[in-house]
Design a protein around this motif. Structure first.
Motif, PDB file in Angstrom:
ATOM      1  N   ASP A  34      39.643 -16.127  11.549  1.00 16.74           N
ATOM      2  CA  ASP A  34      40.227 -16.131  12.893  1.00 16.74           C
ATOM      3  C   ASP A  34      40.913 -17.459  13.184  1.00 16.74           C
ATOM      4  O   ASP A  34      42.004 -17.504  13.774  1.00 16.74           O
ATOM      5  CB  ASP A  34      39.147 -15.856  13.944  1.00 16.74           C
ATOM      6  N   LYS A  35      40.294 -18.555  12.760  1.00 13.97           N
ATOM      7  CA  LYS A  35      40.901 -19.869  12.959  1.00 13.97           C
ATOM      8  C   LYS A  35      42.172 -19.996  12.126  1.00 13.97           C
ATOM      9  O   LYS A  35      43.153 -20.614  12.561  1.00 13.97           O
ATOM     10  CB  LYS A  35      39.913 -20.973  12.588  1.00 13.97           C
ATOM     11  N   ALA A  36      42.168 -19.410  10.948  1.00 15.46           N
ATOM     12  CA  ALA A  36      43.369 -19.458  10.104  1.00 15.46           C
ATOM     13  C   ALA A  36      44.543 -18.795  10.809  1.00 15.46           C
ATOM     14  O   ALA A  36      45.665 -19.328  10.821  1.00 15.46           O
ATOM     15  CB  ALA A  36      43.089 -18.783   8.766  1.00 15.46           C
ATOM     16  N   ARG A  37      44.293 -17.638  11.413  1.00 19.77           N
ATOM     17  CA  ARG A  37      45.366 -16.942  12.122  1.00 19.77           C
ATOM     18  C   ARG A  37      45.837 -17.750  13.330  1.00 19.77           C
ATOM     19  O   ARG A  37      47.041 -17.871  13.589  1.00 19.77           O
ATOM     20  CB  ARG A  37      44.892 -15.550  12.548  1.00 19.77           C
ATOM     21  N   ALA A  38      44.879 -18.321  14.066  1.00 20.96           N
ATOM     22  CA  ALA A  38      45.241 -19.097  15.252  1.00 20.96           C
ATOM     23  C   ALA A  38      46.038 -20.340  14.875  1.00 20.96           C
ATOM     24  O   ALA A  38      47.039 -20.682  15.528  1.00 20.96           O
ATOM     25  CB  ALA A  38      43.984 -19.486  16.025  1.00 20.96           C
ATOM     26  N   LEU A  39      45.638 -21.029  13.816  1.00 17.58           N
ATOM     27  CA  LEU A  39      46.346 -22.238  13.398  1.00 17.58           C
ATOM     28  C   LEU A  39      47.722 -21.918  12.831  1.00 17.58           C
ATOM     29  O   LEU A  39      48.657 -22.716  12.975  1.00 17.58           O
ATOM     30  CB  LEU A  39      45.517 -23.001  12.369  1.00 17.58           C
ATOM     31  N   SER A  40      47.860 -20.773  12.184  1.00 10.22           N
ATOM     32  CA  SER A  40      49.183 -20.376  11.710  1.00 10.22           C
ATOM     33  C   SER A  40      50.149 -20.255  12.885  1.00 10.22           C
ATOM     34  O   SER A  40      51.292 -20.726  12.817  1.00 10.22           O
ATOM     35  CB  SER A  40      49.098 -19.050  10.950  1.00 10.22           C
ATOM     36  N   ASP A  41      49.694 -19.632  13.966  1.00 13.55           N
ATOM     37  CA  ASP A  41      50.537 -19.487  15.152  1.00 13.55           C
ATOM     38  C   ASP A  41      50.797 -20.832  15.819  1.00 13.55           C
ATOM     39  O   ASP A  41      51.913 -21.112  16.269  1.00 13.55           O
ATOM     40  CB  ASP A  41      49.872 -18.538  16.151  1.00 13.55           C
ATOM     41  N   GLU A  42      49.759 -21.664  15.872  1.00 13.00           N
ATOM     42  CA  GLU A  42      49.842 -22.924  16.603  1.00 13.00           C
ATOM     43  C   GLU A  42      50.693 -23.970  15.885  1.00 13.00           C
ATOM     44  O   GLU A  42      51.440 -24.715  16.518  1.00 13.00           O
ATOM     45  CB  GLU A  42      48.423 -23.462  16.815  1.00 13.00           C
ATOM     46  N   THR A  43      50.591 -24.032  14.560  1.00 11.02           N
ATOM     47  CA  THR A  43      51.248 -25.097  13.807  1.00 11.02           C
ATOM     48  C   THR A  43      52.548 -24.677  13.133  1.00 11.02           C
ATOM     49  O   THR A  43      53.390 -25.521  12.816  1.00 11.02           O
ATOM     50  CB  THR A  43      50.316 -25.624  12.701  1.00 11.02           C
ATOM     51  N   GLY A  44      52.696 -23.392  12.872  1.00 10.14           N
ATOM     52  CA  GLY A  44      53.825 -22.928  12.079  1.00 10.14           C
ATOM     53  C   GLY A  44      53.586 -23.013  10.587  1.00 10.14           C
ATOM     54  O   GLY A  44      54.446 -22.633   9.791  1.00 10.14           O
ATOM     55  N   PHE A  45      52.423 -23.509  10.179  1.00  7.56           N
ATOM     56  CA  PHE A  45      52.051 -23.535   8.765  1.00  7.56           C
ATOM     57  C   PHE A  45      51.505 -22.155   8.365  1.00  7.56           C
ATOM     58  O   PHE A  45      51.089 -21.374   9.219  1.00  7.56           O
ATOM     59  CB  PHE A  45      50.975 -24.583   8.486  1.00  7.56           C
ATOM     60  N   SER A  46      51.468 -21.898   7.069  1.00  8.96           N
ATOM     61  CA  SER A  46      50.837 -20.681   6.568  1.00  8.96           C
ATOM     62  C   SER A  46      49.393 -21.027   6.220  1.00  8.96           C
ATOM     63  O   SER A  46      49.122 -21.626   5.175  1.00  8.96           O
ATOM     64  CB  SER A  46      51.578 -20.170   5.325  1.00  8.96           C
ATOM     65  N   VAL A  47      48.473 -20.676   7.108  1.00  5.52           N
ATOM     66  CA  VAL A  47      47.075 -21.084   6.960  1.00  5.52           C
ATOM     67  C   VAL A  47      46.245 -19.909   6.444  1.00  5.52           C
ATOM     68  O   VAL A  47      46.299 -18.809   7.002  1.00  5.52           O
ATOM     69  CB  VAL A  47      46.501 -21.613   8.291  1.00  5.52           C
ATOM     70  N   ARG A  48      45.507 -20.168   5.390  1.00  2.00           N
ATOM     71  CA  ARG A  48      44.705 -19.141   4.723  1.00  2.00           C
ATOM     72  C   ARG A  48      43.214 -19.388   4.957  1.00  2.00           C
ATOM     73  O   ARG A  48      42.793 -20.512   5.209  1.00  2.00           O
ATOM     74  CB  ARG A  48      44.952 -19.158   3.207  1.00  2.00           C
ATOM     75  N   ALA A  49      42.436 -18.343   4.807  1.00  2.00           N
ATOM     76  CA  ALA A  49      40.975 -18.464   4.869  1.00  2.00           C
ATOM     77  C   ALA A  49      40.432 -18.771   3.479  1.00  2.00           C
ATOM     78  O   ALA A  49      40.814 -18.131   2.495  1.00  2.00           O
ATOM     79  CB  ALA A  49      40.349 -17.184   5.401  1.00  2.00           C
ATOM     80  N   PHE A  50      39.555 -19.773   3.426  1.00  2.00           N
ATOM     81  CA  PHE A  50      38.900 -20.155   2.168  1.00  2.00           C
ATOM     82  C   PHE A  50      37.497 -20.601   2.535  1.00  2.00           C
ATOM     83  O   PHE A  50      37.277 -21.714   2.993  1.00  2.00           O
ATOM     84  CB  PHE A  50      39.682 -21.280   1.490  1.00  2.00           C
ATOM     85  N   GLY A  51      36.536 -19.686   2.388  1.00  4.21           N
ATOM     86  CA  GLY A  51      35.197 -20.031   2.831  1.00  4.21           C
ATOM     87  C   GLY A  51      34.195 -18.933   2.566  1.00  4.21           C
ATOM     88  O   GLY A  51      34.423 -18.048   1.724  1.00  4.21           O
ATOM     89  N   PRO A  52      33.086 -18.963   3.304  1.00 10.69           N
ATOM     90  CA  PRO A  52      31.972 -18.039   3.046  1.00 10.69           C
ATOM     91  C   PRO A  52      32.350 -16.570   3.155  1.00 10.69           C
ATOM     92  O   PRO A  52      31.744 -15.714   2.496  1.00 10.69           O
ATOM     93  CB  PRO A  52      30.942 -18.423   4.123  1.00 10.69           C
TER      94      PRO A  52
END
Length: 287
Positions: A34-52
């Protein structure tokens, strides 16, 4: 030239934002989808999930299309999660510059004496021992692949939204006094400037202390922050009786003054905020 950042946290995000114009593509990871999606919108970067909850399957392709790799992921007892998941992908990629964000905690305690990059690591805490092991693992990858791996040992990080003035305003500040104790600090903009300088002048196997010019007692910094912000000064609290988490208390078990000569002389970095005074003055109105 494309950038990938493992761990788009406080420092790494600032770097990516400051250096945005240098890269064609900026991709990054955080642990929560969820944070990855929010940060993608907020920053314009392509943010991926990498975790548990699992890894975004696009990360491997991202890494194959990456030139500059910044790693800002906390170590784990079993090692670096980035290397565990993507070592072979990174080794086979065209990545030419790798930066690992570490900590001056790997030096341990020096009784307030001055140290620099030639000082041998002597970590005390489990987390610093893990950091040192991960540093060495990245250097091993660099030696095996010929990729330029650099380690950046950061002191106490502060910047907009995370600094002594904010803590004072939120009523979370303590003016803790421990005789002889000092800490170095570093503003996130000076971290970003150091990383950019290293990308422009890579040196395989380099270690840099990324820190300010003036280690200072924490109670002095708190008093200065209160003074310039016009905020009430908390009463002094003796370290022995202070209400601190085990992690916060452990920081006071290490006392050293850290030199930053190498980033200035080798990389040509001129700190925008050479002491806490310049840094806090710039944050007085911004928070």
């Amino acid at each position: 030239m494309n950038l990938f950042v493992f761990g788009l946290g406080f420092s790494a995000r600032r770097f990516a934002e400051v250096a945005r114009g240098r890269f064609g593509q900026i991709r990054a990871s955080v642990t929560d989808p969820d944070k990855a999606r929010a940060l993608s919108d907020e920053t314009g970067f392509s943010v991926r999930a990498f975790g548990p909850e699992g890894d975004d399957p696009r990360i491997a392709d991202d890494l194959a299309d990456t030139d500059v790799l910044l790693v800002s992921v906390p170590p784990q007892p079993e090692g670096d999660p980035t290397l565990r998941a993507y070592r072979d992908v990174i080794a086979a990629s065209r990545v030419r510059w790798i930066g690992y964000l570490s900590t001056i905690g790997i030096y341990g305690d020096h009784g307030g004496a001055w140290i620099d990059e030639t000082t041998l690591p002597a970590p005390l805490s489990a987390r610093s021992k893990m950091r040192l092991a991960v540093e060495n693992a990245w250097f091993d990858l660099g030696r095996e692949t010929g990729k330029a791996v650099q380690v950046f040992r950061l002191s106490g990080i502060y910047g907009p939204g995370r600094n002594p003035i904010v803590k004072l305003r939120e009523g979370r500040s303590q003016r803790i006094v421990k005789r002889g104790q000092v800490f170095n600090r570093i503003h996130i903009d000076d971290i970003a400037a150091t990383l950019i300088a290293s990308i422009e002048h890579p040196r395989a196997g380099a270690v840099y202390n990324v820190t300010d010019d003036e280690p200072a007692p924490p109670q002095v910094v708190t008093a200065y922050a209160a003074g310039i912000a016009g905020l009430p000064l908390p009463p002094e609290v003796d370290f022995e009786t202070a209400d601190l988490s085990p992690m916060a208390r452990s920081f006071y078990g290490e006392n050293k003054r850290v030199r930053n000569r190498l980033i200035r002389e080798e990389l040509g970095v001129a700190l925008a905020f050479p002491t806490y005074r310049e840094g806090l003055a710039a944050l007085k109105d911004a928070g």
